[in-house]
Design a protein around this motif. Sequence first.
Motif, PDB file in Angstrom:
ATOM      1  N   TYR A  97       0.881  -1.153   0.000  1.00 61.78           N
ATOM      2  CA  TYR A  97       0.000   0.000   0.000  1.00 61.78           C
ATOM      3  C   TYR A  97       0.921   1.206   0.000  1.00 61.78           C
ATOM      4  CZ  TYR A  97      -3.923   3.036   1.368  1.00 61.78           C
ATOM      5  OH  TYR A  97      -4.896   4.013   1.406  1.00 61.78           O
ATOM      6  N   GLY A  98       1.110   1.823  -1.162  1.00 65.40           N
ATOM      7  CA  GLY A  98       2.092   2.890  -1.275  1.00 65.40           C
ATOM      8  C   GLY A  98       3.477   2.357  -0.971  1.00 65.40           C
ATOM      9  N   LEU A 116      -5.573  -1.616   7.899  1.00 62.67           N
ATOM     10  CA  LEU A 116      -4.471  -1.327   8.807  1.00 62.67           C
ATOM     11  C   LEU A 116      -3.210  -1.166   7.974  1.00 62.67           C
ATOM     12  CD1 LEU A 116      -5.184  -3.939  11.631  1.00 62.67           C
ATOM     13  CD2 LEU A 116      -5.752  -1.496  11.629  1.00 62.67           C
ATOM     14  N   PHE A 117      -2.455  -0.106   8.242  1.00 59.66           N
ATOM     15  CA  PHE A 117      -1.250   0.201   7.459  1.00 59.66           C
ATOM     16  C   PHE A 117      -0.049   0.280   8.386  1.00 59.66           C
ATOM     17  CE2 PHE A 117       1.859   3.309   6.091  1.00 59.66           C
ATOM     18  CZ  PHE A 117       2.110   2.961   4.781  1.00 59.66           C
ATOM     19  N   GLU A 118       1.095  -0.167   7.874  1.00 56.55           N
ATOM     20  CA  GLU A 118       2.349  -0.070   8.621  1.00 56.55           C
ATOM     21  C   GLU A 118       3.450   0.358   7.671  1.00 56.55           C
ATOM     22  OE1 GLU A 118       5.128  -3.487  10.291  1.00 56.55           O
ATOM     23  OE2 GLU A 118       3.509  -3.030  11.727  1.00 56.55           O
ATOM     24  N   GLY A 119       4.257   1.343   8.074  1.00 53.77           N
ATOM     25  CA  GLY A 119       5.346   1.811   7.219  1.00 53.77           C
ATOM     26  C   GLY A 119       6.490   2.358   8.033  1.00 53.77           C
ATOM     27  N   GLU A 120       7.628   2.496   7.388  1.00 54.78           N
ATOM     28  CA  GLU A 120       8.800   3.109   8.004  1.00 54.78           C
ATOM     29  C   GLU A 120       9.579   3.913   6.975  1.00 54.78           C
ATOM     30  OE1 GLU A 120      11.472   0.139   9.517  1.00 54.78           O
ATOM     31  OE2 GLU A 120      10.940  -1.291   7.954  1.00 54.78           O
ATOM     32  N   ASN A 121       8.911   4.276   5.871  1.00 56.02           N
ATOM     33  CA  ASN A 121       9.564   4.998   4.793  1.00 56.02           C
ATOM     34  C   ASN A 121       9.888   6.435   5.179  1.00 56.02           C
ATOM     35  OD1 ASN A 121       6.520   4.990   4.586  1.00 56.02           O
ATOM     36  ND2 ASN A 121       6.951   6.684   3.173  1.00 56.02           N
ATOM     37  N   TRP A 171       2.779  10.328   2.509  1.00 57.48           N
ATOM     38  CA  TRP A 171       3.246  10.412   3.888  1.00 57.48           C
ATOM     39  C   TRP A 171       4.529   9.626   4.102  1.00 57.48           C
ATOM     40  CZ3 TRP A 171      -2.202   8.639   3.883  1.00 57.48           C
ATOM     41  CH2 TRP A 171      -2.341   7.251   3.736  1.00 57.48           C
ATOM     42  N   SER A 172       5.185   9.957   5.216  1.00 51.89           N
ATOM     43  CA  SER A 172       6.453   9.310   5.577  1.00 51.89           C
ATOM     44  C   SER A 172       6.595   9.356   7.088  1.00 51.89           C
ATOM     45  CB  SER A 172       7.630  10.028   4.914  1.00 51.89           C
ATOM     46  OG  SER A 172       7.656  11.399   5.297  1.00 51.89           O
ATOM     47  N   VAL A 178       8.738   2.576  13.357  1.00 55.28           N
ATOM     48  CA  VAL A 178       7.651   2.207  12.462  1.00 55.28           C
ATOM     49  C   VAL A 178       6.397   2.972  12.877  1.00 55.28           C
ATOM     50  CG1 VAL A 178       6.126   0.304  11.774  1.00 55.28           C
ATOM     51  CG2 VAL A 178       8.592  -0.091  11.992  1.00 55.28           C
ATOM     52  N   TYR A 179       5.628   3.437  11.911  1.00 48.62           N
ATOM     53  CA  TYR A 179       4.351   4.068  12.229  1.00 48.62           C
ATOM     54  C   TYR A 179       3.210   3.196  11.719  1.00 48.62           C
ATOM     55  CZ  TYR A 179       4.360   5.744   7.344  1.00 48.62           C
ATOM     56  OH  TYR A 179       4.402   5.814   5.975  1.00 48.62           O
ATOM     57  N   ARG A 180       2.092   3.242  12.433  1.00 52.48           N
ATOM     58  CA  ARG A 180       0.940   2.424  12.084  1.00 52.48           C
ATOM     59  C   ARG A 180      -0.305   3.295  12.000  1.00 52.48           C
ATOM     60  NH1 ARG A 180       4.027  -0.678  15.614  1.00 52.48           N
ATOM     61  NH2 ARG A 180       4.791  -2.620  14.685  1.00 52.48           N
TER      62      ARG A 180
END
Length: 200
Positions: A97-98, A116-121, A171-172, A178-180
């Motif tokens: 997702y992105g 639910l989304f999780e990223g660390e970009n 977003w970043s 990590v952000y959720r």
Amino acid sequence: MSEPPNPLGARIRRVRRSRGLTLAQLAVAAGLTHGFLSKLERGLASPSMASLGRITVALGTSQVELLAGDERDVETTPGAPVPEAVHRAGEGPTGLYGLGRARLLTTGDRRLQPLLFEGENTDPGEFYQHAEDEFIHVTAGTVVVDRGPQGVVTLGPGDSLYLGGGTPHRWSTGGPEVYRLFIVKENPRASSLSSRPTSS
């Protein structure tokens, strides 16, 4: 007109039509050929992950939403009650997702698409823009949301942001962790069930 047999091709076609785009317009926006996209929608070709990424940006959707088409595209009759459904923890299609990963929390053509989304970009990537509204709630970490002309906003745990349809956004992470996010999007397919275009 019957839908193509390939779930991914069918999903791309339906989202494209809900956006009011022709094949030629999508080809230009995604930097792909008209012929390739035509074959893809008819189930005669498969995209690379890079090509699929270009298509999702052009359509303002995500890879997980398109790839989950075979599990999600159970049509409902316009105006008919939407059946209730229970989804247990850990259930639901997952995928890109992105620049992060997400799990869809519903199936079928429901008006809302919670995930639910999780990223660390640290790189926000390209802007996404779509006609549907989108709600974002931060459950962990810090996220920096770039809304183009509307400016940048930083959100922490417990913060929320409502994005009106047509708002460019990306977003970043706002820190090393990590952000959720809990995200709720309007479903372009469900919102167009009663006014589905009949031509390419």
